[in-house]
Design a protein around this motif. Sequence first.
Motif, PDB file in Angstrom:
ATOM      1  N   GLN A 104      -1.506   7.014   3.149  1.00 29.04           N
ATOM      2  CA  GLN A 104      -2.876   7.478   2.990  1.00 29.04           C
ATOM      3  C   GLN A 104      -2.972   8.890   2.416  1.00 29.04           C
ATOM      4  O   GLN A 104      -4.009   9.262   1.861  1.00 29.04           O
ATOM      5  CB  GLN A 104      -3.597   7.414   4.336  1.00 29.04           C
TER       6      GLN A 104
ATOM      7  N   THR B 107      -4.714   5.031  -3.473  1.00 23.21           N
ATOM      8  CA  THR B 107      -4.184   3.966  -2.623  1.00 23.21           C
ATOM      9  C   THR B 107      -4.792   2.624  -2.996  1.00 23.21           C
ATOM     10  O   THR B 107      -4.083   1.612  -3.117  1.00 23.21           O
ATOM     11  CB  THR B 107      -4.473   4.287  -1.140  1.00 23.21           C
TER      12      THR B 107
ATOM     13  N   PRO C  45      -7.534   7.975  -0.848  1.00 24.14           N
ATOM     14  CA  PRO C  45      -8.053   6.608  -0.814  1.00 24.14           C
ATOM     15  C   PRO C  45      -8.210   5.979  -2.190  1.00 24.14           C
ATOM     16  O   PRO C  45      -7.986   4.777  -2.363  1.00 24.14           O
ATOM     17  CB  PRO C  45      -9.401   6.752  -0.102  1.00 24.14           C
TER      18      PRO C  45
ATOM     19  N   TYR D 285       0.852  -1.180   0.000  1.00 25.94           N
ATOM     20  CA  TYR D 285       0.000   0.000   0.000  1.00 25.94           C
ATOM     21  C   TYR D 285       0.893   1.237   0.000  1.00 25.94           C
ATOM     22  O   TYR D 285       2.067   1.162   0.404  1.00 25.94           O
ATOM     23  CB  TYR D 285      -0.891   0.045   1.241  1.00 25.94           C
TER      24      TYR D 285
END
Length: 223
Positions: A150, A157, A154, A147
């Motif tokens: 943040q 990601t 979103p 990942y």
Amino acid sequence: MAGRSRHRTLVRVLALAAASAALALTSQTASAAETGKPVVVVLGDSLSAEYGLPRDTGWVALLRRRLADKRIDYNVANASISGDTTSGGRARLPELITRLKPAIVIVELGANDALRGVPLATTEDNLRAIIEKAQQNHAKVVLVGMYVPQNYGPAYTERFHQIYSSLAKALDVRLVPFLLAGIENKPEMFQADQMHPTQQAQPVLLGNVWPTLAPLLQDRPNR
């Protein structure tokens, strides 16, 4: 913006580390092919290259130790370079295959693509090429998912992470969903940059990889 600035600074630091690491890589991996044992090649970036850690304390070194303890007849060649991107890994893989003839390739790349603003399509294309090159040379592949922070948003990601699951399904390779699972919300498990895991976190990283890798080792008889 502060997060992005920190990332740009880290990219510059990692680029310098990559230059010195690349010089040492050939000698570090050469011995893995000398014994005639099958080879596991880890094609990764700083998360696998022991960035900021004492020598031989990263998860790849722990993997090498676990195989020896379990008397599983493989060598491990750590072909990871801090700061490497999927483009770098794609460029380096043919020589590694020629020299090491790996039985298994663990692909841990992509995070630096995001840090450098590489288009998602390019990252996906490079990872696909890496996997297909390994498969064409009869190597099994473990793809390690990641990942991004943040603050990338979103949507980005999730799209970034989906690259790994989509490729694993399309190319029929084993997937480690997230290398940093279990430590991602524990600041004490990260170095001062809050991006690279500490020495204490390395067994967790190995624990995330091992269940996916272990079944691929079973085809090779123990000593």
